[in-house]
Scaffold this motif. Structure first.
Motif, PDB file in Angstrom:
ATOM      1  N   SER A  22       0.838  -1.195   0.000  1.00  0.00           N
ATOM      2  CA  SER A  22       0.000   0.000   0.000  1.00  0.00           C
ATOM      3  C   SER A  22       0.873   1.245   0.000  1.00  0.00           C
ATOM      4  O   SER A  22       1.932   1.266   0.628  1.00  0.00           O
ATOM      5  CB  SER A  22      -0.885   0.022   1.258  1.00  0.00           C
ATOM      6  N   PRO A  23       0.443   2.294  -0.675  1.00  0.00           N
ATOM      7  CA  PRO A  23       1.237   3.525  -0.683  1.00  0.00           C
ATOM      8  C   PRO A  23       1.213   4.222   0.678  1.00  0.00           C
ATOM      9  O   PRO A  23       0.264   4.074   1.451  1.00  0.00           O
ATOM     10  CB  PRO A  23       0.542   4.384  -1.743  1.00  0.00           C
ATOM     11  N   ILE A  24       2.260   4.959   0.958  1.00  0.00           N
ATOM     12  CA  ILE A  24       2.324   5.810   2.142  1.00  0.00           C
ATOM     13  C   ILE A  24       1.350   6.973   1.963  1.00  0.00           C
ATOM     14  O   ILE A  24       0.727   7.427   2.912  1.00  0.00           O
ATOM     15  CB  ILE A  24       3.759   6.357   2.337  1.00  0.00           C
ATOM     16  N   LEU A  25       1.230   7.435   0.732  1.00  0.00           N
ATOM     17  CA  LEU A  25       0.344   8.536   0.395  1.00  0.00           C
ATOM     18  C   LEU A  25      -0.243   8.263  -0.980  1.00  0.00           C
ATOM     19  O   LEU A  25       0.465   7.808  -1.886  1.00  0.00           O
ATOM     20  CB  LEU A  25       1.115   9.858   0.361  1.00  0.00           C
ATOM     21  N   SER A  26      -1.521   8.504  -1.142  1.00  0.00           N
ATOM     22  CA  SER A  26      -2.191   8.450  -2.439  1.00  0.00           C
ATOM     23  C   SER A  26      -3.152   9.621  -2.467  1.00  0.00           C
ATOM     24  O   SER A  26      -4.115   9.668  -1.703  1.00  0.00           O
ATOM     25  CB  SER A  26      -2.940   7.126  -2.612  1.00  0.00           C
ATOM     26  N   PHE A  48       5.781   5.745  -2.129  1.00  0.00           N
ATOM     27  CA  PHE A  48       6.148   4.442  -1.577  1.00  0.00           C
ATOM     28  C   PHE A  48       7.551   4.522  -0.968  1.00  0.00           C
ATOM     29  O   PHE A  48       8.389   5.288  -1.451  1.00  0.00           O
ATOM     30  CB  PHE A  48       6.180   3.377  -2.683  1.00  0.00           C
ATOM     31  N   PRO A  49       7.830   3.701   0.049  1.00  0.00           N
ATOM     32  CA  PRO A  49       9.203   3.655   0.573  1.00  0.00           C
ATOM     33  C   PRO A  49      10.144   3.079  -0.488  1.00  0.00           C
ATOM     34  O   PRO A  49       9.733   2.264  -1.317  1.00  0.00           O
ATOM     35  CB  PRO A  49       9.106   2.738   1.786  1.00  0.00           C
ATOM     36  N   SER A  50      11.390   3.503  -0.461  1.00  0.00           N
ATOM     37  CA  SER A  50      12.380   3.030  -1.433  1.00  0.00           C
ATOM     38  C   SER A  50      12.501   1.512  -1.466  1.00  0.00           C
ATOM     39  O   SER A  50      12.776   0.926  -2.515  1.00  0.00           O
ATOM     40  CB  SER A  50      13.758   3.627  -1.139  1.00  0.00           C
ATOM     41  N   SER A  51      12.276   0.888  -0.338  1.00  0.00           N
ATOM     42  CA  SER A  51      12.460  -0.573  -0.251  1.00  0.00           C
ATOM     43  C   SER A  51      11.495  -1.369  -1.133  1.00  0.00           C
ATOM     44  O   SER A  51      11.745  -2.533  -1.420  1.00  0.00           O
ATOM     45  CB  SER A  51      12.318  -1.030   1.202  1.00  0.00           C
ATOM     46  N   VAL A  52      10.387  -0.754  -1.596  1.00  0.00           N
ATOM     47  CA  VAL A  52       9.416  -1.502  -2.398  1.00  0.00           C
ATOM     48  C   VAL A  52       9.384  -1.067  -3.862  1.00  0.00           C
ATOM     49  O   VAL A  52       8.589  -1.570  -4.653  1.00  0.00           O
ATOM     50  CB  VAL A  52       7.991  -1.439  -1.797  1.00  0.00           C
ATOM     51  N   PHE A  53      10.261  -0.128  -4.242  1.00  0.00           N
ATOM     52  CA  PHE A  53      10.332   0.330  -5.630  1.00  0.00           C
ATOM     53  C   PHE A  53      11.469  -0.388  -6.337  1.00  0.00           C
ATOM     54  O   PHE A  53      12.555  -0.523  -5.795  1.00  0.00           O
ATOM     55  CB  PHE A  53      10.579   1.841  -5.689  1.00  0.00           C
ATOM     56  N   LYS A  54      11.208  -0.831  -7.589  1.00  0.00           N
ATOM     57  CA  LYS A  54      12.313  -1.372  -8.393  1.00  0.00           C
ATOM     58  C   LYS A  54      12.031  -1.187  -9.875  1.00  0.00           C
ATOM     59  O   LYS A  54      10.886  -1.253 -10.321  1.00  0.00           O
ATOM     60  CB  LYS A  54      12.593  -2.832  -8.068  1.00  0.00           C
ATOM     61  N   SER A  90       9.867   9.581  -9.395  1.00  0.00           N
ATOM     62  CA  SER A  90      10.830  10.496  -8.796  1.00  0.00           C
ATOM     63  C   SER A  90      11.242   9.954  -7.431  1.00  0.00           C
ATOM     64  O   SER A  90      10.467   9.277  -6.759  1.00  0.00           O
ATOM     65  CB  SER A  90      10.250  11.910  -8.663  1.00  0.00           C
ATOM     66  N   HIS A  91      12.484  10.255  -7.065  1.00  0.00           N
ATOM     67  CA  HIS A  91      13.015   9.828  -5.777  1.00  0.00           C
ATOM     68  C   HIS A  91      13.320  11.063  -4.941  1.00  0.00           C
ATOM     69  O   HIS A  91      13.981  11.996  -5.397  1.00  0.00           O
ATOM     70  CB  HIS A  91      14.284   8.998  -5.945  1.00  0.00           C
ATOM     71  N   ASN A  92      12.828  11.068  -3.712  1.00  0.00           N
ATOM     72  CA  ASN A  92      13.062  12.151  -2.770  1.00  0.00           C
ATOM     73  C   ASN A  92      14.162  11.697  -1.812  1.00  0.00           C
ATOM     74  O   ASN A  92      13.942  10.814  -0.988  1.00  0.00           O
ATOM     75  CB  ASN A  92      11.771  12.463  -2.008  1.00  0.00           C
ATOM     76  N   SER A  93      15.345  12.294  -1.930  1.00  0.00           N
ATOM     77  CA  SER A  93      16.474  11.872  -1.091  1.00  0.00           C
ATOM     78  C   SER A  93      16.325  12.317   0.359  1.00  0.00           C
ATOM     79  O   SER A  93      16.955  11.746   1.246  1.00  0.00           O
ATOM     80  CB  SER A  93      17.796  12.387  -1.669  1.00  0.00           C
ATOM     81  N   SER A  99       7.993   8.437  -5.773  1.00  0.00           N
ATOM     82  CA  SER A  99       6.667   8.851  -6.223  1.00  0.00           C
ATOM     83  C   SER A  99       6.433   8.274  -7.612  1.00  0.00           C
ATOM     84  O   SER A  99       7.326   8.314  -8.465  1.00  0.00           O
ATOM     85  CB  SER A  99       6.555  10.370  -6.324  1.00  0.00           C
ATOM     86  N   VAL A 100       5.242   7.728  -7.812  1.00  0.00           N
ATOM     87  CA  VAL A 100       4.800   7.289  -9.129  1.00  0.00           C
ATOM     88  C   VAL A 100       3.424   7.902  -9.365  1.00  0.00           C
ATOM     89  O   VAL A 100       2.821   8.447  -8.443  1.00  0.00           O
ATOM     90  CB  VAL A 100       4.771   5.752  -9.262  1.00  0.00           C
ATOM     91  N   TRP A 101       2.916   7.797 -10.583  1.00  0.00           N
ATOM     92  CA  TRP A 101       1.668   8.461 -10.922  1.00  0.00           C
ATOM     93  C   TRP A 101       0.638   7.462 -11.415  1.00  0.00           C
ATOM     94  O   TRP A 101       0.923   6.579 -12.240  1.00  0.00           O
ATOM     95  CB  TRP A 101       1.938   9.578 -11.932  1.00  0.00           C
ATOM     96  N   GLY A 102      -0.562   7.615 -10.887  1.00  0.00           N
ATOM     97  CA  GLY A 102      -1.643   6.674 -11.150  1.00  0.00           C
ATOM     98  C   GLY A 102      -1.939   6.438 -12.617  1.00  0.00           C
ATOM     99  O   GLY A 102      -2.249   5.322 -13.015  1.00  0.00           O
ATOM    100  N   GLY A 103      -1.833   7.469 -13.420  1.00  0.00           N
ATOM    101  CA  GLY A 103      -2.140   7.335 -14.843  1.00  0.00           C
ATOM    102  C   GLY A 103      -1.225   6.391 -15.591  1.00  0.00           C
ATOM    103  O   GLY A 103      -1.544   5.967 -16.700  1.00  0.00           O
ATOM    104  N   GLN A 104      -0.077   6.041 -15.004  1.00  0.00           N
ATOM    105  CA  GLN A 104       0.885   5.170 -15.680  1.00  0.00           C
ATOM    106  C   GLN A 104       0.872   3.738 -15.155  1.00  0.00           C
ATOM    107  O   GLN A 104       1.634   2.907 -15.619  1.00  0.00           O
ATOM    108  CB  GLN A 104       2.290   5.760 -15.539  1.00  0.00           C
ATOM    109  N   LEU A 105      -0.017   3.447 -14.213  1.00  0.00           N
ATOM    110  CA  LEU A 105      -0.092   2.094 -13.665  1.00  0.00           C
ATOM    111  C   LEU A 105      -0.950   1.199 -14.549  1.00  0.00           C
ATOM    112  O   LEU A 105      -1.778   1.667 -15.333  1.00  0.00           O
ATOM    113  CB  LEU A 105      -0.634   2.134 -12.242  1.00  0.00           C
ATOM    114  N   GLU A 106      -0.739  -0.111 -14.420  1.00  0.00           N
ATOM    115  CA  GLU A 106      -1.455  -1.093 -15.235  1.00  0.00           C
ATOM    116  C   GLU A 106      -2.965  -0.939 -15.132  1.00  0.00           C
ATOM    117  O   GLU A 106      -3.487  -0.617 -14.060  1.00  0.00           O
ATOM    118  CB  GLU A 106      -1.117  -2.513 -14.768  1.00  0.00           C
ATOM    119  N   ARG A 107      -3.634  -1.224 -16.239  1.00  0.00           N
ATOM    120  CA  ARG A 107      -5.089  -1.178 -16.309  1.00  0.00           C
ATOM    121  C   ARG A 107      -5.641  -2.559 -16.633  1.00  0.00           C
ATOM    122  O   ARG A 107      -4.960  -3.377 -17.251  1.00  0.00           O
ATOM    123  CB  ARG A 107      -5.546  -0.211 -17.414  1.00  0.00           C
TER     124      ARG A 107
END
Length: 152
Positions: A22-26, A48-54, A90-93, A99-107
Motif C-alpha cells: 500500500s502507498p504511504i500517500l495516495s 512508496f518507501p524506497s524498499s518496495v520500488f524497483k 521520482s526519488h526524494n532523497s 513517487s509514481v503516478w496513477g495514470g501510468q499504472l497497469e489497467r
C-alpha cells in the motif's frame, strides 16, 4: 501474506517499474510544480518507501533513463524515458521515498487501474493552488493530508 505488486511504465513501454504493498500517500496533487511538469490541473501521486520500488526494464536501467531535478527541489530526482520523454517516477532523497503516478499504472480490460482498492486517493493536496474546483467527498488540504490545514 504477499503484498500486491503494482506495475507501471512510460508511454512507449521501454521503461517500467514495480512497487508493492500500500502507498504511504495516495492523493490528487494540485501543486504548481505538478501542474507545470505534467501540463495538467492535478495528478494522482502515490508515494512508496524506497524498499518496495524497483526498475523492471532491461539492465543497465540507466541506459533507458534520463534524470533531472528542478532548482526549487534539488533533493527530488525525476526519471524519464529517453525514448518517449515520459517522466515515470521520482526519488526524494530527504525522505527516501519514490513517487509514481496513477495514470501510468497497469489497467484491466475495462481501462480501470488494477489494485484501485489499495491505490485510490484519499485526499486532494496543495488544493489552494488548484486550477479548478473538484466536487468530490475527499478532504482538501493546503499541503499534505493530515500535516496541513484542511480547507474542504
Amino acid at each position: 501474506m504477499d503484498s500486491p505488486v503494482h506495475r507501471g511504465s512510460c508511454f512507449c513501454g521501454n521503461v517500467s517499474y514495480s512497487v508493492s504493498g500500500s502507498p504511504i500517500l495516495s492523493a490528487y496533487c494540485h501543486c504548481t510544480l505538478c501542474q507545470r511538469l505534467n501540463s495538467a490541473a492535478f495528478i494522482h501521486t502515490l508515494h512508496f518507501p524506497s524498499s518496495v520500488f524497483k526498475w523492471t526494464h532491461s539492465e543497465p536501467h540507466e541506459g533507458l533513463l534520463d534524470s533531472f531535478s528542478v532548482l526549487t527541489r534539488p533533493w527530488k530526482t525525476r526519471w524519464r524515458c529517453k525514448n518517449c520523454g515520459c517522466t515515470v517516477a521520482s526519488h526524494n532523497s530527504k525522505t527516501d521515498k519514490w513517487s509514481v503516478w496513477g495514470g501510468q499504472l497497469e489497467r484491466d480490460w475495462d481501462g480501470k487501474m488494477k489494485g484501485w482498492d489499495v491505490l485510490q486517493p484519499t485526499a486532494h493536496i496543495f488544493y489552494e493552488t488548484r486550477m479548478l474546483d473538484v466536487g468530490d467527498s475527499l478532504g482538501k488540504w493546503t499541503g499534505y493530508e493530515g500535516l496541513s490545514n484542511r480547507i474542504g
